[in-house]
Design a protein around this motif. Structure first.
Motif, PDB file in Angstrom:
ATOM      1  N   ILE A  47       0.843  -1.195   0.000  1.00  0.00           N
ATOM      2  CA  ILE A  47       0.000   0.000   0.000  1.00  0.00           C
ATOM      3  C   ILE A  47       0.879   1.246   0.000  1.00  0.00           C
ATOM      4  N   THR A  48       0.578   2.158  -0.904  1.00  0.00           N
ATOM      5  CA  THR A  48       1.343   3.402  -1.011  1.00  0.00           C
ATOM      6  C   THR A  48       0.629   4.518  -0.270  1.00  0.00           C
ATOM      7  N   LEU A  85       1.266  11.995   3.282  1.00  0.00           N
ATOM      8  CA  LEU A  85       1.918  11.130   4.259  1.00  0.00           C
ATOM      9  C   LEU A  85       3.282  10.668   3.755  1.00  0.00           C
ATOM     10  N   ARG A  86       3.871  11.490   2.867  1.00  0.00           N
ATOM     11  CA  ARG A  86       5.197  11.167   2.360  1.00  0.00           C
ATOM     12  C   ARG A  86       6.094  12.391   2.511  1.00  0.00           C
ATOM     13  N   SER A 112      11.578  15.319   7.780  1.00  0.00           N
ATOM     14  CA  SER A 112      10.727  14.303   8.396  1.00  0.00           C
ATOM     15  C   SER A 112       9.917  14.878   9.524  1.00  0.00           C
ATOM     16  N   PRO A 113       8.605  14.719   9.471  1.00  0.00           N
ATOM     17  CA  PRO A 113       7.794  15.137  10.607  1.00  0.00           C
ATOM     18  C   PRO A 113       7.769  14.090  11.705  1.00  0.00           C
ATOM     19  N   SER A 131       7.687   7.292   2.868  1.00  0.00           N
ATOM     20  CA  SER A 131       6.594   7.377   3.834  1.00  0.00           C
ATOM     21  C   SER A 131       7.094   7.954   5.158  1.00  0.00           C
ATOM     22  N   VAL A 132       6.262   8.788   5.770  1.00  0.00           N
ATOM     23  CA  VAL A 132       6.633   9.356   7.067  1.00  0.00           C
ATOM     24  C   VAL A 132       6.669   8.287   8.149  1.00  0.00           C
ATOM     25  N   TYR A 133       6.094   7.125   7.884  1.00  0.00           N
ATOM     26  CA  TYR A 133       6.084   6.057   8.862  1.00  0.00           C
ATOM     27  C   TYR A 133       7.269   5.111   8.713  1.00  0.00           C
ATOM     28  N   ARG A 134       8.119   5.386   7.752  1.00  0.00           N
ATOM     29  CA  ARG A 134       9.325   4.580   7.589  1.00  0.00           C
ATOM     30  C   ARG A 134      10.480   5.332   8.239  1.00  0.00           C
ATOM     31  N   HIS A 135      11.020   4.786   9.326  1.00  0.00           N
ATOM     32  CA  HIS A 135      11.995   5.517  10.126  1.00  0.00           C
ATOM     33  C   HIS A 135      13.313   5.696   9.378  1.00  0.00           C
ATOM     34  N   THR A 136      13.792   6.924   9.374  1.00  0.00           N
ATOM     35  CA  THR A 136      15.070   7.220   8.758  1.00  0.00           C
ATOM     36  C   THR A 136      16.203   6.544   9.532  1.00  0.00           C
TER      37      THR A 136
END
Length: 731
Positions: A22-23, A28-29, A448-449, A35-40
């Motif tokens: 799912i994109t 939310l990117r 990144s937020p 994705s903002v939910y993918r931790h740097t």
């Protein structure tokens, strides 16, 4: 810097790819499209060459060699060898038979510290010699090789030395009648291990890897032992023979397995002392000095080289007690040393001989006997007593004070009588079972937020490092924050929990707004939510069902979570540590607990059914968690519930209840069935001359009860049992 990272990672294989189909919507990117939910900084990488080396080692463990001795001959040779060797228990005997008779090119033996693998290897050498085989020993470090040779009589060298010999095209003297034993194999880096194994098996030799997949990993890329064990199996020693106290042996195994209840035993016996860094730097060197003056050899351990240097300096100051030595010399760690100081050599140098067969090695500890004005040190080896003269250039570059060292450096440098200081160290951050070198992007992102520190997690021990699997269950059907760390299909990992606003469909303060204008207000006026894909989560807000941008995304996220729940219910299994609940878990309860553990990222090492229940900021989840726990508790007989009250009262806290008390109550109930008197045992255990520790009282009490129950069982008169065996106490 970013270009360098991109260039490096482009040549590597991402072990933590984004497998979520799912994109996220644009809002939310991040600016780079991620994705903002993918931790740097949470990605881990390896090289194709590393994966090939791992696979080559694993394949060797499944390849049958051209010849192997007959098992009957091995049995006879073992019988002939054991009268002159220390007695073996059944596990050690089985290990020797398996490693000598196994026809595979590579075989693996795993054993915890203190299980008697050194004794088993000495018998293995004698048995092999009787069969006409030569046994050659290898170890990751020169100090470990020296200990192996001294303890077993097997001539031993370092892996690096054999690797160098092979690389130079020299003949190492290995052939079809050679068994190569690689001790502490878990600390060997995979590329070196691959080259050595390939060369040895290519010359017809059989390789035997000896190690512990639960202790310190290699400093370089390692971790292949777990792959071998999961693919082809391993011979295991499970009985700890080092300790005279069987309960301490039990606690050491529990600690090795990551069971936190073992801490209760060590707290109860005053083995654990806490303090901040400043206090430790003051008190630990003083305690070391006291122990040394009492005739005990002590070594302080620390996680970093900087802290080691500071401990060493403090220990030297404590020893000198304000005195100023006339002759001193500067060392490589920035400290000074003088006569009487303990030092540590940090580099192998065969030119610095100390006997006809020994030389100065990395990890050797010495006592300085004299310091020349030129900077030369004369020193005496702490273990062997041999003397060495260390030239100024070596002193300034490769010698440190030796009162303290890092945990990794301590492995292999002590003889068997010091091995009890070895304990499993859990690394706070780790790649996939520490099997690969990691090249990670920077851990900061200006756009990144969601820039909190990335969380990393260890993968299950049985997982092959090159096989990432399906992604985790999202923790919310509405906003669906997620982690892209791949996990085994039997252990799905969830991301950090969303806030209450996220769970109700509202954005968190750190996330971008759902729309550019007034999306937040309609959501605040939303009607009651439909049930979500997880029992404790709400569904999609009704006002968003027809939203042109969010409806499709949220529906896909809900369906994805629903699918993963079904995967968990059908394919996942509870960890082995939770088999103790088999008698009270129905199929329905098992499914609910599996779903909860997967969705909340409860690690497989967590021995409680539900792990850490969410706090007050997650009331719905905490409320839901109480239901399966109550249903589990209801399956216990009334006698177990009475023991719960008895235990809490014995500890002086009648209202105390937790999973550990319940476990102990079940054991006391079993003790009563076995014919012992658990009420008396409980009273004696709770009222020893020393009080229970403030922390982990229940676990400490359980170990006291284990010891007393074992003593009572050993001294009670033999009585006829009607075919019923006492289950004992298995804490």
């Amino acid at each position: 810097m970013e270009h360098l990272v991109d260039a490096a990672t482009a040549r590597l294989i991402n072990l933590t790819p984004d497998l979520d189909p799912i994109t996220e919507p644009t809002k939310l990117r991040r600016s780079d499209g991620v994705s903002v939910y993918r931790h740097t900084g949470a990605d881990h990488f390896t090289s194709p060459a590393m994966l090939v080396a791992e696979q080559r080692i694993v394949d060797s463990a499944g390849t049958v060699g051209p010849r192997a001795p007959d098992p009957v001959d091995v049995e006879l040779a073992l019988m002939a060898a054991t009268p002159e060797q220390p007695s073996l228990n059944e596990g050690q005997r089985a290990l020797v038979l398996a490693l000598v008779a196994d026809s595979r090119q590579v075989a693996l033996a795993l054993a915890p510290a203190g299980a008697g693998k050194t004794t088993a290897m000495s018998v293995l050498a004698a048995t092999s010699h009787d069969l006409g085989y030569e046994v050659v020993g290898l170890a990751p470090s020169a100090a470990a090789a020296a200990v192996l040779s001294e303890a077993t009589g097997i001539p031993a060298e370092t892996l690096a030395m054999l690797d160098h010999t092979l690389g130079a095209g020299l003949d190492p003297g290995i052939g079809p009648h050679t068994i190569v034993v690689i001790d502490e194999a878990g600390m060997a880096d995979t590329p070196t291990l691959d080259r050595v194994i390939s060369a040895c098996t290519g010359m017809g030799a059989r390789v035997r890897l000896i190690g512990d997949d639960q202790q310190l990993a290699a400093v370089g890329a390692g971790g292949v032992l777990r792959d071998i064990a999961s693919t082809h199996g391993a011979v295991r020693l499970s009985e700890v023979v080092r300790f005279d106290d069987a309960v301490e042996a039990s606690a050491s195994l529990a600690l090795r397995d990551g069971d936190k209840s073992a801490i209760g035993f060590y707290l109860d016996h005053h083995r654990i002392h806490s303090g901040d860094e400043l206090t430790s730097l003051t008190e630990v060197p003083v305690a070391r000095q006291d122990e040394t003056e009492a005739g005990r050899e002590c070594l302080m351990l620390a996680p970093t080289r900087d802290l080691v240097a500071r401990l060493n300096k403090a220990a030297r100051n404590t020893r000198l007690n304000g005195a100023e030595p006339k002759d001193r010399v500067a060392l490589a760690d920035g400290n000074n040393a003088s006569a009487g100081d303990v030092i540590l050599t940090r580099r192998n140098d065969r030119r610095l001989g100390i006997s006809s067969t020994d030389w100065v090695k990395n990890g050797d500890r010495w006592t300085i006997t004299a310091v020349d004005t030129s900077g030369t040190i004369r020193a005496r080896h702490l273990r062997s007593g041999l003397q060495a003269t260390l030239p100024p250039a070596y002193v300034s570059e490769h010698i440190e004070l030796g009162y303290a060292t890092t945990v990794h450096a301590a492995r292999g440098q002590h003889s068997r009588r010091h091995a009890r200081h070895r304990r499993r160290q859990r690394r706070p951050t780790t790649a996939l079972h520490d099997a690969h070198p990691v090249a990670a992007p920077p851990t900061t992102s200006t756009s990144s937020p969601n820039s909190q520190t990335p969380r990393r997690t260890s993968c299950p021990a049985s997982k092959n490092s090159s096989r990432p699997s399906i992604p985790s269950i999202a923790s919310s059907a509405a906003m669906a924050p997620r982690s892209q760390r791949p996990q085994s299909s039997r252990s799905l990992r969830a991301p950090p929990r969303a806030s209450t606003k996220q769970r109700s469909g509202m954005p968190s303060p750190s996330a971008p707004p759902l729309t550019n204008s007034c999306a937040a207000k309609p959501m605040m006026r939303s009607k009651p939510l439909d049930p979500g894909p997880l029992p404790w989560l709400p569904g999609i807000p009704s006002d968003l069902h027809e939203h042109r941008e969010w409806a499709a995304y949220l529906t896909a996220r809900r369906d994805r979570v629903t699918h993963l729940v079904e995967v968990v219910r059908h394919d996942a299994e509870l960890p082995p540590a939770l088999r103790r609940f088999d008698d009270v878990l129905t199929d329905e309860l098992r499914s609910e607990i599996l779903t909860w553990r997967a969705a909340n990222g409860v690690h497989e090492d967590d021995r409680s059914l539900l792990g850490s229940v969410p706090g007050t900021d997650d009331l719905a989840a905490a409320r839901y968690a109480r239901h399966p726990q109550r249903r589990v508790d209801a399956h216990y007989p009334a006698s177990v519930r009475r023991w719960e009250s008895e235990i809490a009262g014995a500890m002086g806290d009648p209202e105390h209840r937790d999973g550990h008390i319940l476990d102990l109550a079940r054991e006391l109930d079993r003790l009563q069935v076995s014919g012992l008197n658990p009420a008396q045992i409980l009273r004696r255990a709770a009222h020893l001359r020393r009080p229970l520790p403030e922390d982990r009282k229940v676990e400490a009490l359980a170990y006291r009860i284990e010891r007393m129950a074992a003593n009572d069982a050993a001294h009670r008169p033999e009585r006829h049992q009607s075919g019923r065996r006492s289950p004992g106490i298995g804490l």
